[in-house]
Write a protein that holds these residues in place. Structure first.
Motif, PDB file in Angstrom:
ATOM      1  N   LEU A 181       0.834  -1.203   0.000  1.00  7.35           N
ATOM      2  CA  LEU A 181       0.000   0.000   0.000  1.00  7.35           C
ATOM      3  C   LEU A 181       0.871   1.256   0.000  1.00  7.35           C
ATOM      4  O   LEU A 181       0.544   2.254  -0.656  1.00  7.35           O
ATOM      5  CB  LEU A 181      -0.936  -0.001   1.204  1.00  7.35           C
ATOM      6  CG  LEU A 181      -1.948  -1.141   1.270  1.00  7.35           C
ATOM      7  CD1 LEU A 181      -2.862  -0.971   2.473  1.00  7.35           C
ATOM      8  CD2 LEU A 181      -2.765  -1.238  -0.004  1.00  7.35           C
ATOM      9  N   PHE A 182       1.959   1.213   0.737  1.00  6.72           N
ATOM     10  CA  PHE A 182       2.886   2.350   0.776  1.00  6.72           C
ATOM     11  C   PHE A 182       3.433   2.646  -0.619  1.00  6.72           C
ATOM     12  O   PHE A 182       3.434   3.792  -1.067  1.00  6.72           O
ATOM     13  CB  PHE A 182       4.012   2.040   1.754  1.00  6.72           C
ATOM     14  CG  PHE A 182       4.997   3.155   1.926  1.00  6.72           C
ATOM     15  CD1 PHE A 182       4.775   4.150   2.871  1.00  6.72           C
ATOM     16  CD2 PHE A 182       6.142   3.217   1.153  1.00  6.72           C
ATOM     17  CE1 PHE A 182       5.690   5.190   3.037  1.00  6.72           C
ATOM     18  CE2 PHE A 182       7.056   4.238   1.308  1.00  6.72           C
ATOM     19  CZ  PHE A 182       6.830   5.231   2.251  1.00  6.72           C
ATOM     20  N   HIS A 183       3.877   1.613  -1.316  1.00  4.00           N
ATOM     21  CA  HIS A 183       4.395   1.799  -2.669  1.00  4.00           C
ATOM     22  C   HIS A 183       3.296   2.282  -3.612  1.00  4.00           C
ATOM     23  O   HIS A 183       3.556   3.076  -4.523  1.00  4.00           O
ATOM     24  CB  HIS A 183       4.993   0.493  -3.199  1.00  4.00           C
ATOM     25  CG  HIS A 183       6.276   0.117  -2.525  1.00  4.00           C
ATOM     26  ND1 HIS A 183       6.785  -1.167  -2.554  1.00  4.00           N
ATOM     27  CD2 HIS A 183       7.161   0.844  -1.786  1.00  4.00           C
ATOM     28  CE1 HIS A 183       7.928  -1.203  -1.884  1.00  4.00           C
ATOM     29  NE2 HIS A 183       8.168   0.000  -1.407  1.00  4.00           N
ATOM     30  N   ALA A 184       2.067   1.827  -3.400  1.00  2.62           N
ATOM     31  CA  ALA A 184       0.961   2.240  -4.265  1.00  2.62           C
ATOM     32  C   ALA A 184       0.672   3.731  -4.162  1.00  2.62           C
ATOM     33  O   ALA A 184       0.151   4.340  -5.098  1.00  2.62           O
ATOM     34  CB  ALA A 184      -0.293   1.441  -3.909  1.00  2.62           C
ATOM     35  N   VAL A 185       1.022   4.339  -3.039  1.00  9.51           N
ATOM     36  CA  VAL A 185       0.730   5.749  -2.792  1.00  9.51           C
ATOM     37  C   VAL A 185       1.736   6.671  -3.480  1.00  9.51           C
ATOM     38  O   VAL A 185       1.421   7.815  -3.815  1.00  9.51           O
ATOM     39  CB  VAL A 185       0.702   6.011  -1.266  1.00  9.51           C
ATOM     40  CG1 VAL A 185       0.645   7.489  -0.955  1.00  9.51           C
ATOM     41  CG2 VAL A 185      -0.478   5.288  -0.637  1.00  9.51           C
ATOM     42  N   ILE A 186       2.944   6.193  -3.727  1.00  9.19           N
ATOM     43  CA  ILE A 186       3.997   7.037  -4.311  1.00  9.19           C
ATOM     44  C   ILE A 186       3.736   7.193  -5.813  1.00  9.19           C
ATOM     45  O   ILE A 186       3.754   6.205  -6.555  1.00  9.19           O
ATOM     46  CB  ILE A 186       5.378   6.423  -4.043  1.00  9.19           C
ATOM     47  CG1 ILE A 186       5.623   6.375  -2.521  1.00  9.19           C
ATOM     48  CG2 ILE A 186       6.472   7.227  -4.725  1.00  9.19           C
ATOM     49  CD1 ILE A 186       6.864   5.623  -2.111  1.00  9.19           C
ATOM     50  N   PRO A 187       3.478   8.404  -6.291  1.00  4.07           N
ATOM     51  CA  PRO A 187       2.992   8.596  -7.669  1.00  4.07           C
ATOM     52  C   PRO A 187       3.882   8.026  -8.754  1.00  4.07           C
ATOM     53  O   PRO A 187       3.393   7.447  -9.727  1.00  4.07           O
ATOM     54  CB  PRO A 187       2.868  10.119  -7.789  1.00  4.07           C
ATOM     55  CG  PRO A 187       2.684  10.605  -6.392  1.00  4.07           C
ATOM     56  CD  PRO A 187       3.521   9.676  -5.551  1.00  4.07           C
ATOM     57  N   HIS A 188       5.221   8.166  -8.636  1.00  3.52           N
ATOM     58  CA  HIS A 188       6.081   7.801  -9.754  1.00  3.52           C
ATOM     59  C   HIS A 188       6.290   6.302  -9.903  1.00  3.52           C
ATOM     60  O   HIS A 188       6.855   5.874 -10.901  1.00  3.52           O
ATOM     61  CB  HIS A 188       7.437   8.531  -9.700  1.00  3.52           C
ATOM     62  CG  HIS A 188       7.985   8.739  -8.326  1.00  3.52           C
ATOM     63  ND1 HIS A 188       7.495   9.685  -7.461  1.00  3.52           N
ATOM     64  CD2 HIS A 188       8.995   8.119  -7.676  1.00  3.52           C
ATOM     65  CE1 HIS A 188       8.195   9.652  -6.331  1.00  3.52           C
ATOM     66  NE2 HIS A 188       9.089   8.713  -6.438  1.00  3.52           N
ATOM     67  N   TYR A 189       5.861   5.467  -8.933  1.00  4.25           N
ATOM     68  CA  TYR A 189       5.838   4.021  -9.210  1.00  4.25           C
ATOM     69  C   TYR A 189       4.653   3.340  -8.539  1.00  4.25           C
ATOM     70  O   TYR A 189       4.662   2.120  -8.339  1.00  4.25           O
ATOM     71  CB  TYR A 189       7.159   3.323  -8.840  1.00  4.25           C
ATOM     72  CG  TYR A 189       7.729   3.576  -7.465  1.00  4.25           C
ATOM     73  CD1 TYR A 189       7.064   3.177  -6.311  1.00  4.25           C
ATOM     74  CD2 TYR A 189       8.985   4.157  -7.330  1.00  4.25           C
ATOM     75  CE1 TYR A 189       7.626   3.361  -5.070  1.00  4.25           C
ATOM     76  CE2 TYR A 189       9.563   4.350  -6.091  1.00  4.25           C
ATOM     77  CZ  TYR A 189       8.871   3.950  -4.951  1.00  4.25           C
ATOM     78  OH  TYR A 189       9.431   4.131  -3.713  1.00  4.25           O
ATOM     79  N   GLY A 190       3.627   4.125  -8.222  1.00  2.00           N
ATOM     80  CA  GLY A 190       2.437   3.566  -7.608  1.00  2.00           C
ATOM     81  C   GLY A 190       1.231   3.608  -8.524  1.00  2.00           C
ATOM     82  O   GLY A 190       1.352   3.515  -9.747  1.00  2.00           O
ATOM     83  N   LEU A 191       0.062   3.764  -7.923  1.00  2.00           N
ATOM     84  CA  LEU A 191      -1.182   3.802  -8.682  1.00  2.00           C
ATOM     85  C   LEU A 191      -1.276   5.073  -9.507  1.00  2.00           C
ATOM     86  O   LEU A 191      -0.819   6.137  -9.083  1.00  2.00           O
ATOM     87  CB  LEU A 191      -2.380   3.730  -7.719  1.00  2.00           C
ATOM     88  CG  LEU A 191      -2.547   2.420  -6.953  1.00  2.00           C
ATOM     89  CD1 LEU A 191      -3.630   2.576  -5.878  1.00  2.00           C
ATOM     90  CD2 LEU A 191      -2.891   1.273  -7.886  1.00  2.00           C
ATOM     91  N   PRO A 192      -1.893   4.999 -10.685  1.00  2.59           N
ATOM     92  CA  PRO A 192      -2.058   6.192 -11.508  1.00  2.59           C
ATOM     93  C   PRO A 192      -3.201   7.062 -10.994  1.00  2.59           C
ATOM     94  O   PRO A 192      -3.945   6.662 -10.097  1.00  2.59           O
ATOM     95  CB  PRO A 192      -2.402   5.620 -12.888  1.00  2.59           C
ATOM     96  CG  PRO A 192      -3.122   4.351 -12.565  1.00  2.59           C
ATOM     97  CD  PRO A 192      -2.438   3.795 -11.338  1.00  2.59           C
ATOM     98  N   ASN A 193      -3.322   8.252 -11.535  1.00  2.55           N
ATOM     99  CA  ASN A 193      -4.448   9.140 -11.254  1.00  2.55           C
ATOM    100  C   ASN A 193      -5.287   9.260 -12.533  1.00  2.55           C
ATOM    101  O   ASN A 193      -5.043  10.141 -13.355  1.00  2.55           O
ATOM    102  CB  ASN A 193      -3.973  10.529 -10.819  1.00  2.55           C
ATOM    103  CG  ASN A 193      -3.291  10.515  -9.475  1.00  2.55           C
ATOM    104  OD1 ASN A 193      -2.076  10.595  -9.377  1.00  2.55           O
ATOM    105  ND2 ASN A 193      -4.084  10.398  -8.423  1.00  2.55           N
TER     106      ASN A 193
END
Length: 216
Positions: free
Chosen positions: A79-91
């Motif tokens: 979940l932590f990694h998913a929050v970081i924009p440059h290698y997490g979930l897209p917007n």
């Protein structure tokens, strides 16, 4: 011994757990549009990317949602990694910005209680209490844990909160249970009478029954 989740049908979807279906009922009752498991992504730094399928996407709020029955079930690193924009979930709809924070991921646990409050002296109605939920945000390389509360047709988000790590990536897990995790049922927010819809939605989701079809 682990408890197996009960798959549940509601609103044309087959949910992996009854808890997820209850949150779908909640969103419907409060007037928040939702999409269930719209797409999976690979998240994390290069060389350590992992697959992640978020439970919900809220298009209007531009917010991903993760539902877990207990804090111990959370894959904190994922979940932590998913929050970081440059290698997490897209917007998909562009970032939601509040006080320079990108609001990234809402964590929901068991459906909390929402109660009417009575003045201890006069016995008169004094508003409502409702759960506060964890929201993870990103700002200038750091990940924060903020607070989210529901109101009729939307979510009130306070992004400022405890620092839980950075895009190094470094994760501060020592505060788990206080600064990190499900705040459902913890604390509580005194809200105004205009937010009665949120309390009705909590009651509807808690009392939803799915055994006899899709209509709870």
């Amino acid at each position: 011994m682990s408890i197996r989740a009960i798959e549940t049908s509601y609103a044309g979807h087959r949910f992996r757990s009854r808890l997820e279906a209850r949150w779908a009922v909640f969103f419907d009752k409060i007037g928040i549009r939702w999409e269930y498991e719209p797409q999976g992504y690979a998240v994390g730094p290069d060389g350590g990317r992992k697959p992640y399928l978020p439970d919900f996407w809220l298009p209007k709020e531009k917010l991903w949602v993760e539902v877990k029955g207990s804090e111990e079930q959370l894959d904190v690193e994922l979940l932590f990694h998913a929050v970081i924009p440059h290698y997490g979930l897209p917007n998909p709809a562009g970032p939601q910005l509040i006080n320079e924070h990108q609001v990234r991921l809402l964590i929901l646990g068991p459906i909390g209680r929402a109660d009417s409050l009575v003045h201890s002296t006069t016995g008169e109605h004094a508003g409502y209490s409702q759960p506060a939920h964890t929201v993870l945000t990103f700002r200038k390389g750091d990940v924060f844990q903020g607070m989210a509360c529901f109101f009729a047709g939307g979510i009130d988000i306070t992004p400022e909160g405890g620092l839980v790590g950075n895009d190094g990536p470094y994760i501060d897990w020592e505060g788990r249970g206080t600064r990190w995790g499900n705040w459902v049922g913890g604390g509580g927010l005194i809200s105004e009478d205009r937010d009665e819809a949120a309390h009705a939605a909590y009651r509807a989701a808690r009392s939803a029954r799915f055994e006899h079809g899709q209509t709870p």
